[in-house]
Design an enzyme around this catalytic site. Structure first.
Site, mmCIF file in Angstrom:
data_model
loop_
_atom_site.group_PDB
_atom_site.id
_atom_site.type_symbol
_atom_site.label_atom_id
_atom_site.label_comp_id
_atom_site.label_asym_id
_atom_site.label_seq_id
_atom_site.Cartn_x
_atom_site.Cartn_y
_atom_site.Cartn_z
ATOM 1 N N CYS A 18 102.086 66.192 -37.851
ATOM 2 C CA CYS A 18 103.276 65.474 -37.380
ATOM 3 C C CYS A 18 103.452 64.168 -38.165
ATOM 4 O O CYS A 18 103.761 64.204 -39.343
ATOM 5 C CB CYS A 18 103.187 65.249 -35.876
ATOM 6 S SG CYS A 18 104.798 64.921 -35.168
ATOM 7 N N HIS A 56 102.158 70.559 -33.465
ATOM 8 C CA HIS A 56 100.816 70.148 -33.004
ATOM 9 C C HIS A 56 99.918 71.361 -32.766
ATOM 10 O O HIS A 56 100.002 71.989 -31.713
ATOM 11 C CB HIS A 56 100.941 69.327 -31.713
ATOM 12 C CG HIS A 56 101.544 67.985 -31.950
ATOM 13 N ND1 HIS A 56 100.780 66.897 -32.331
ATOM 14 C CD2 HIS A 56 102.823 67.548 -31.904
ATOM 15 C CE1 HIS A 56 101.572 65.855 -32.497
ATOM 16 N NE2 HIS A 56 102.815 66.219 -32.252
ATOM 17 N N GLU A 108 96.873 71.301 -32.073
ATOM 18 C CA GLU A 108 95.772 70.960 -31.163
ATOM 19 C C GLU A 108 96.098 71.216 -29.691
ATOM 20 O O GLU A 108 95.191 71.257 -28.866
ATOM 21 C CB GLU A 108 95.361 69.489 -31.358
ATOM 22 C CG GLU A 108 96.375 68.434 -30.949
ATOM 23 C CD GLU A 108 97.416 68.117 -32.025
ATOM 24 O OE1 GLU A 108 97.627 68.954 -32.924
ATOM 25 O OE2 GLU A 108 98.033 67.046 -31.945
ATOM 26 N N SER A 152 70.999 57.945 -11.997
ATOM 27 C CA SER A 152 71.811 57.962 -10.776
ATOM 28 C C SER A 152 71.825 59.343 -10.150
ATOM 29 O O SER A 152 72.216 59.506 -9.009
ATOM 30 C CB SER A 152 73.246 57.550 -11.105
ATOM 31 O OG SER A 152 73.872 58.594 -11.836
ATOM 32 N N GLY A 153 71.419 60.344 -10.939
ATOM 33 C CA GLY A 153 71.532 61.722 -10.443
ATOM 34 C C GLY A 153 72.816 62.372 -10.932
ATOM 35 O O GLY A 153 72.986 63.578 -10.826
ATOM 36 N N GLY A 154 73.745 61.580 -11.497
ATOM 37 C CA GLY A 154 74.970 62.127 -12.086
ATOM 38 C C GLY A 154 74.665 62.823 -13.414
ATOM 39 O O GLY A 154 73.569 62.677 -13.954
ATOM 40 N N VAL A 155 75.655 63.560 -13.925
ATOM 41 C CA VAL A 155 75.431 64.374 -15.121
ATOM 42 C C VAL A 155 74.977 63.531 -16.322
ATOM 43 O O VAL A 155 73.986 63.851 -16.979
ATOM 44 C CB VAL A 155 76.735 65.123 -15.527
ATOM 45 C CG1 VAL A 155 76.479 66.032 -16.711
ATOM 46 C CG2 VAL A 155 77.286 65.902 -14.362
ATOM 47 N N ASP A 156 75.688 62.444 -16.601
ATOM 48 C CA ASP A 156 75.435 61.715 -17.842
ATOM 49 C C ASP A 156 74.051 61.070 -17.872
ATOM 50 O O ASP A 156 73.321 61.199 -18.849
ATOM 51 C CB ASP A 156 76.513 60.636 -18.070
ATOM 52 C CG ASP A 156 77.912 61.222 -17.980
ATOM 53 O OD1 ASP A 156 78.024 62.451 -18.124
ATOM 54 O OD2 ASP A 156 78.867 60.461 -17.758
ATOM 55 N N SER A 157 73.693 60.379 -16.796
ATOM 56 C CA SER A 157 72.375 59.724 -16.823
ATOM 57 C C SER A 157 71.263 60.765 -16.744
ATOM 58 O O SER A 157 70.190 60.588 -17.324
ATOM 59 C CB SER A 157 72.241 58.674 -15.715
ATOM 60 O OG SER A 157 72.166 59.265 -14.446
ATOM 61 N N SER A 158 71.508 61.883 -16.068
ATOM 62 C CA SER A 158 70.479 62.923 -15.958
ATOM 63 C C SER A 158 70.185 63.563 -17.312
ATOM 64 O O SER A 158 69.032 63.728 -17.704
ATOM 65 C CB SER A 158 70.921 64.022 -14.982
ATOM 66 O OG SER A 158 71.108 63.478 -13.706
#
Ligand code: XMP
Length: 521
Positions: free
Chosen positions: A85, A178, A180, A232-238
């Site tokens: 574009c 586009h 994408e 924290s038990g969340g995905v990212d920190s785990s």
């Protein structure tokens, strides 16, 4: 060490809303790519040695007073360039062609007639009744009037005689549409042609290779020192914790703060997953009383958040001092947090700062390790899978740092927390049983600050109301209330009223975001 970034694509960002989507498509083709501001110095481009360059779209016009222009030597580096574009219009403008305002703005679906089926349109099957036509997504006000010397048109639409072009040596390509977006169904094939056949990249960006590369990187950065990680038990920190553990083993210590505002069974689950299954050094800081004392009498949501944030930092700092000897802090920062969201305004624009678990203070004397900085959320889940992490950790619904405190309207007390925990556990159990847990962005119970009259047996009751919230969303920025089946709503309501002492009414929240928010506080 094998450098998995050897085959890299650079995406020059001109501020299109779709720039991140381009990066995701390239990664889905298993080719590593990075988004950089459009005005990156040419020397830096050379140094990073890309196999190809993609110029994104832009809300701007090449003829605007403050048009976003680049050094035209980008086209002389000898590597393939794909302009999408605005990227195509800029390529045209800089290489001596002419761009003009379209008589008619083209927006939405269009039929693209392919006139040259080599290179970038190789092996694309026609989708429409018109011979050699595919459906594409257009969104542009300018169009190519004259191509630069040495270019040929390779596709057209009813409105654009040059809807795609290439240089005669098949190195520079421009697409007016586009590829994408999902509305261009053959977009992925177009990217594959560009990446594999034109840039000669191989599909080697896999999670297995990422783990190998990342583990070596962490090892050499940490160099026998010690790392701390707030889990924290969340995905990212785990996933961060498990990856860093794989790299340096016992030199990693995780701290898990139980602030007393967690869901039912949450703390036990984190302990058993990380301590028992993964054998990670894990310090469990039971700070429930501390947090509840600080929250006594507080009803204002922002005040609650501030108190919880401050207390988290205090506990974390105390623990890190108590154990001592840490040089690094591992954090689960993701790529979308790293990308300069306004990078088209220039490299000096501020990078969005990110605080993973509760917002750790910047003056803490740690160096940061952020092994997920190159990954999108779905890639983090794939990485977790590669590291043999259980699905219930990888597919956990987001949970806010201040936890149940912002789902109890009014004062947070132990008694009210226990009521909410029980009701919330029923909601999750039923949502999971109905097989809806993954497709729903967040589902939870809220404890309202009102009591209503009910009748149980022969007795009149005067008890709490639970608000049920379940929303669908892709990023939490906007959300819609989930159309849960009536039978499921019925089960949830019956079970909460029968099983949770102190609740005699359940209501379902049917508000979308905006204008409401996902959380109630
Ligand atoms: P709202 O309620 O603003 O929530 O629509 C959007 C997303 O953000 C989460 N959320 C928070 N997360 N600290 C967090 O870590 C907070 O103070 C906070 N408030 C909202 C919310 O759960 C949803 O995913």
């Amino acid at each position: 060490m094998r450098d998995i970034h050897q085959e890299k694509i650079l995406i020059l960002d001109f501020g299109s809303q779709y720039t991140q989507l381009i990066a995701r498509r390239v990664r889905e083709c298993r080719v590593y790519c990075e988004i950089v501001p459009f005005n990156i110095e040419i020397e830096k481009i050379k140094k990073s040695n890309p196999k190809g360059i993609i110029l994104s779209g832009s809300p701007s016009s090449v003829y605007a007073k403050d048009a976003l222009i680049i050094d035209k030597n980008v086209f002389e580096l000898g590597v393939p360039v794909l302009g999408i574009c605005y990227g195509m219009q800029l390529m045209t403008h800089l290489l001596g062609g002419v761009v003009s305002k379209s008589a008619k703005r083209e927006y939405g679906k269009a039929e693209l007639m392919i006139d040259d089926k080599s290179d970038i349109f190789k092996k694309l099957k026609a989708q429409s009744s018109k011979l050699k036509a595919i459906t594409v997504w257009m969104s542009h006000g300018d169009r190519i009037e004259n191509m630069p010397d040495g270019f040929v048109s390779i596709a057209h639409t009813d409105n654009s005689p040059v809807a795609a072009m290439k240089s005669r040596d098949s190195r520079l390509f421009g697409l007016q549409f586009h590829p994408e977006v999902a509305h261009t169904p053959k977009g992925m094939d177009i990217f594959k042609n560009f990446l594999y056949n034109i840039c000669h990249c191989s599909p080697s960006w896999t999670m297995a290779s990422f783990v190998e590369y990342s583990v070596e990187n962490i090892r050499s950065a940490v160099n026998k020192k010690r790392v701390m990680c707030a889990l924290s038990g969340g995905v990212d920190s785990s996933v961060t914790a498990v990856l860093v553990y794989k790299a340096i083993g016992d030199r990693l210590t995780c701290v898990f703060v139980n602030n007393g505002l967690l869901r039912k069974g949450e703390a036990e689950k984190v302990l058993s997953t990380f301590r028992d299954n993964f054998h990670i050094n894990l310090i469990y800081a039971d700070a429930e009383e501390r947090f509840l004392n600080k929250l006594k009498g507080i009803t204002d949501p922002e005040e609650k958040r501030k108190i919880i944030g401050r207390e988290f930092i205090a506990v974390f700092e105390e623990e890190s001092k108590r154990i001592g000897g840490f040089d690094f802090l591992a954090q689960g920062t993701l790529y979308p947090d790293v990308i300069e969201s306004v990078s088209f305004k220039g490299p000096s624009a501020t990078i969005k700062t990110h605080h993973n678990v509760g917002g750790l203070p910047t003056e803490m004397e740690f160096e940061l390790i952020e092994p997920l900085r190159e990954l999108f959320k779905d890639e983090v889940r794939l990485l977790g899978k590669e590291l043999n992490m259980p699905d219930d950790v990888l597919w956990r619904q987001p949970f806010p740092g201040p936890g149940l405190a912002i789902r109890i309207l009014g004062e947070v007390t132990k008694e009210r927390l226990d009521i909410l925990r029980e009701a919330d556990a029923v909601v999750l159990e039923e949502i999971k049983r109905a097989g809806l847990y993954r497709e729903i962005w967040q589902s939870f119970a809220v404890l309202l600050p009102v009591k209503t009259v009910g009748v149980m047996g022969d007795e009149r009751t005067y008890e709490n109301v639970i608000g049920l919230r379940a929303v669908t969303s892709t990023d939490g920025m906007t959300a819609d209330w989930a159309r849960l089946p009536y039978d499921l709503l019925c089960n949830i309501s019956n079970r909460i009223i029968n099983e949770v002492k102190g609740v005699n009414r359940v209501v379902y929240d049917i508000s979308s975001k905006p204008p409401s928010t996902i959380e109630w506080e």
